[in-house]
Design a protein around this motif. Structure first.
Motif, PDB file in Angstrom:
ATOM      1  N   GLY A 271      41.334  43.865  33.935  1.00  0.00           N
ATOM      2  CA  GLY A 271      41.457  45.129  34.640  1.00  0.00           C
ATOM      3  C   GLY A 271      40.327  46.453  34.196  1.00  0.00           C
ATOM      4  N   ALA A 272      39.758  45.976  33.169  1.00  0.00           N
ATOM      5  CA  ALA A 272      38.385  47.307  32.473  1.00  0.00           C
ATOM      6  C   ALA A 272      37.343  47.132  33.525  1.00  0.00           C
ATOM      7  CB  ALA A 272      38.329  46.443  31.480  1.00  0.00           C
ATOM      8  N   LEU A 273      36.723  46.000  34.403  1.00  0.00           N
ATOM      9  CA  LEU A 273      35.938  45.727  35.176  1.00  0.00           C
ATOM     10  C   LEU A 273      36.283  46.358  36.313  1.00  0.00           C
ATOM     11  CD1 LEU A 273      35.565  41.944  34.752  1.00  0.00           C
ATOM     12  CD2 LEU A 273      34.329  43.638  33.712  1.00  0.00           C
ATOM     13  N   PRO A 274      34.938  47.019  36.634  1.00  0.00           N
ATOM     14  CA  PRO A 274      35.100  48.068  37.935  1.00  0.00           C
ATOM     15  C   PRO A 274      35.870  46.651  39.271  1.00  0.00           C
ATOM     16  CG  PRO A 274      32.669  48.028  36.901  1.00  0.00           C
ATOM     17  CD  PRO A 274      33.795  47.177  36.036  1.00  0.00           C
ATOM     18  N   GLU A 275      36.680  47.778  40.197  1.00  0.00           N
ATOM     19  CA  GLU A 275      37.606  47.096  41.230  1.00  0.00           C
ATOM     20  C   GLU A 275      36.205  45.903  41.983  1.00  0.00           C
ATOM     21  OE1 GLU A 275      40.275  44.902  43.302  1.00  0.00           O
ATOM     22  OE2 GLU A 275      40.619  46.262  41.356  1.00  0.00           O
ATOM     23  N   SER A 276      35.155  46.391  42.464  1.00  0.00           N
ATOM     24  CA  SER A 276      33.481  45.056  43.348  1.00  0.00           C
ATOM     25  C   SER A 276      33.821  44.103  41.916  1.00  0.00           C
ATOM     26  CB  SER A 276      32.944  46.178  43.451  1.00  0.00           C
ATOM     27  OG  SER A 276      32.111  47.157  42.124  1.00  0.00           O
ATOM     28  N   LEU A 277      33.363  44.353  40.518  1.00  0.00           N
ATOM     29  CA  LEU A 277      33.972  42.605  40.320  1.00  0.00           C
ATOM     30  C   LEU A 277      34.864  42.368  39.493  1.00  0.00           C
ATOM     31  CD1 LEU A 277      31.252  43.945  37.059  1.00  0.00           C
ATOM     32  CD2 LEU A 277      29.944  42.793  39.478  1.00  0.00           C
ATOM     33  N   ALA A 278      35.974  43.322  39.453  1.00  0.00           N
ATOM     34  CA  ALA A 278      37.551  42.025  39.235  1.00  0.00           C
ATOM     35  C   ALA A 278      37.699  41.188  40.667  1.00  0.00           C
ATOM     36  CB  ALA A 278      38.195  43.346  39.183  1.00  0.00           C
ATOM     37  N   LYS A 279      37.240  41.898  41.724  1.00  0.00           N
ATOM     38  CA  LYS A 279      38.040  40.847  43.115  1.00  0.00           C
ATOM     39  C   LYS A 279      37.189  39.879  43.702  1.00  0.00           C
ATOM     40  CE  LYS A 279      35.280  43.468  46.542  1.00  0.00           C
ATOM     41  NZ  LYS A 279      35.749  44.080  47.274  1.00  0.00           N
ATOM     42  N   LYS A 280      35.775  39.535  42.156  1.00  0.00           N
ATOM     43  CA  LYS A 280      35.444  38.435  42.455  1.00  0.00           C
ATOM     44  C   LYS A 280      35.609  36.684  41.969  1.00  0.00           C
ATOM     45  CE  LYS A 280      31.093  41.371  44.923  1.00  0.00           C
ATOM     46  NZ  LYS A 280      29.677  41.313  44.114  1.00  0.00           N
ATOM     47  N   LEU A 281      35.910  37.917  40.858  1.00  0.00           N
ATOM     48  CA  LEU A 281      36.510  36.479  40.000  1.00  0.00           C
ATOM     49  C   LEU A 281      38.292  36.425  39.855  1.00  0.00           C
ATOM     50  CD1 LEU A 281      35.573  38.764  36.745  1.00  0.00           C
ATOM     51  CD2 LEU A 281      34.690  36.595  38.016  1.00  0.00           C
ATOM     52  N   PRO A 282      38.715  34.731  39.206  1.00  0.00           N
ATOM     53  CA  PRO A 282      39.852  35.223  38.702  1.00  0.00           C
ATOM     54  C   PRO A 282      41.003  35.598  38.013  1.00  0.00           C
ATOM     55  CG  PRO A 282      38.465  33.242  38.302  1.00  0.00           C
ATOM     56  CD  PRO A 282      37.744  34.071  38.981  1.00  0.00           C
ATOM     57  N   ARG A 283      42.137  35.931  38.423  1.00  0.00           N
ATOM     58  CA  ARG A 283      43.443  36.541  37.775  1.00  0.00           C
ATOM     59  C   ARG A 283      44.084  36.445  36.660  1.00  0.00           C
ATOM     60  NH1 ARG A 283      41.045  40.484  40.097  1.00  0.00           N
ATOM     61  NH2 ARG A 283      41.249  40.886  42.529  1.00  0.00           N
ATOM     62  N   TYR A 284      42.541  35.813  36.105  1.00  0.00           N
ATOM     63  CA  TYR A 284      43.122  35.121  34.465  1.00  0.00           C
ATOM     64  C   TYR A 284      43.500  36.909  33.788  1.00  0.00           C
ATOM     65  CZ  TYR A 284      41.658  31.040  35.486  1.00  0.00           C
ATOM     66  OH  TYR A 284      41.578  29.622  36.189  1.00  0.00           O
ATOM     67  N   PRO A 285      44.520  37.398  32.823  1.00  0.00           N
ATOM     68  CA  PRO A 285      44.033  38.749  32.376  1.00  0.00           C
ATOM     69  C   PRO A 285      42.709  38.918  31.109  1.00  0.00           C
ATOM     70  CG  PRO A 285      45.663  37.142  31.410  1.00  0.00           C
ATOM     71  CD  PRO A 285      44.923  36.072  32.284  1.00  0.00           C
ATOM     72  N   LEU A 286      42.581  38.123  31.030  1.00  0.00           N
ATOM     73  CA  LEU A 286      40.971  38.203  29.928  1.00  0.00           C
ATOM     74  C   LEU A 286      40.157  37.146  30.538  1.00  0.00           C
ATOM     75  CD1 LEU A 286      42.829  37.924  26.380  1.00  0.00           C
ATOM     76  CD2 LEU A 286      41.301  40.214  27.855  1.00  0.00           C
ATOM     77  N   MET A 287      38.500  37.372  30.649  1.00  0.00           N
ATOM     78  CA  MET A 287      37.252  36.678  31.509  1.00  0.00           C
ATOM     79  C   MET A 287      36.883  36.601  29.839  1.00  0.00           C
ATOM     80  SD  MET A 287      37.414  37.060  33.879  1.00  0.00           S
ATOM     81  CE  MET A 287      39.246  35.752  34.272  1.00  0.00           C
ATOM     82  N   LEU A 288      35.955  35.727  29.668  1.00  0.00           N
ATOM     83  CA  LEU A 288      34.797  35.465  28.209  1.00  0.00           C
ATOM     84  C   LEU A 288      33.797  35.965  28.520  1.00  0.00           C
ATOM     85  CD1 LEU A 288      35.860  32.033  27.593  1.00  0.00           C
ATOM     86  CD2 LEU A 288      36.701  33.695  26.556  1.00  0.00           C
ATOM     87  N   ALA A 289      33.029  36.852  28.166  1.00  0.00           N
ATOM     88  CA  ALA A 289      32.068  37.161  28.142  1.00  0.00           C
ATOM     89  C   ALA A 289      31.170  37.360  26.502  1.00  0.00           C
ATOM     90  CB  ALA A 289      31.790  38.530  28.541  1.00  0.00           C
ATOM     91  N   THR A 290      29.660  37.572  26.825  1.00  0.00           N
ATOM     92  CA  THR A 290      29.337  37.318  25.891  1.00  0.00           C
ATOM     93  C   THR A 290      29.246  39.059  25.131  1.00  0.00           C
ATOM     94  OG1 THR A 290      27.797  35.826  26.634  1.00  0.00           O
ATOM     95  CG2 THR A 290      27.020  36.705  25.122  1.00  0.00           C
ATOM     96  N   LEU A 291      28.738  39.239  24.151  1.00  0.00           N
ATOM     97  CA  LEU A 291      29.016  40.884  23.705  1.00  0.00           C
ATOM     98  C   LEU A 291      27.246  40.595  23.232  1.00  0.00           C
ATOM     99  CD1 LEU A 291      30.349  43.256  22.903  1.00  0.00           C
ATOM    100  CD2 LEU A 291      30.468  42.383  20.474  1.00  0.00           C
TER     101      LEU A 291
END
Length: 170
Positions: free
Chosen positions: A71-91
């Motif tokens: 939910g922190a991602l812009p909608e244009s990006l979030a809609k392309k991803l699976p609906r998992y509550p957390l996504m793995l990223a690199t900090l």
């Protein structure tokens, strides 16, 4: 002269002299001098240093695993991803350049190396993108110029999708 011709980036090690590094940002300087080595040894972060031909540290950055709320991602990006509550990223936790090296585009050089490592490593450890936290408006502007998008829950936390990074390096 291109930065890559005169400089090299490598993992921070005990032989690197961190005492002389000065970026002008006390928080970043203290981190490199006092905590980066320990964070690397404990696998909390992976610090990388930019060295000149005399092995002087001209800059550094850190990478670590991170999770981001969908939910922190812009909608244009979030809609392309699976609906998992957390996504793995690199900090990309910290990035600093010596104040003596301003104007040489070494910040961009460090950023490109960090993005390349992040993209390359995403083949082994999944990551939907790279997250940064800009300390101030200058840093925020730097990341925005490199196509990072602000996250919805925090204006100084920015995100660059791994697909954008992949396009840059393919």
């Amino acid at each position: 002269m291109k930065p890559e011709a005169a400089y090299r980036i490598e993992a921070l090690g005990p032989a690197h002299d961190r005492r002389a590094f000065h970026s002008g940002v006390e928080e970043l300087d203290e981190y490199l001098k006092l905590r980066a080595g320990q964070d690397g040894r404990l696998k909390v972060a992976a610090p990388f240093v930019l060295l000149d031909e005399n092995d002087s540290i001209l800059g550094y950055y850190t990478l670590s695993a991170y999770s981001i709320r969908l939910g922190a991602l812009p909608e244009s990006l979030a809609k392309k991803l699976p609906r998992y509550p957390l996504m793995l990223a690199t900090l990309l936790g910290r990035l600093a350049v010596s104040s003596a090296c301003r104007g040489r585009r070494l910040g961009r050089f460090l950023l490109m190396d960090a993005l390349y490592r992040s993209w390359r490593n995403s083949a082994q450890v999944a990551s939907v993108g790279v997250v940064v936290e800009a300390l101030d408006e200058t840093a925020r502007g730097f990341y925005r110029r490199h196509e990072f998008l602000p996250l919805l829950d925090h204006p100084n936390r920015l995100f660059l999708p791994i697909g954008t990074i992949e396009k840059a390096f393919r």
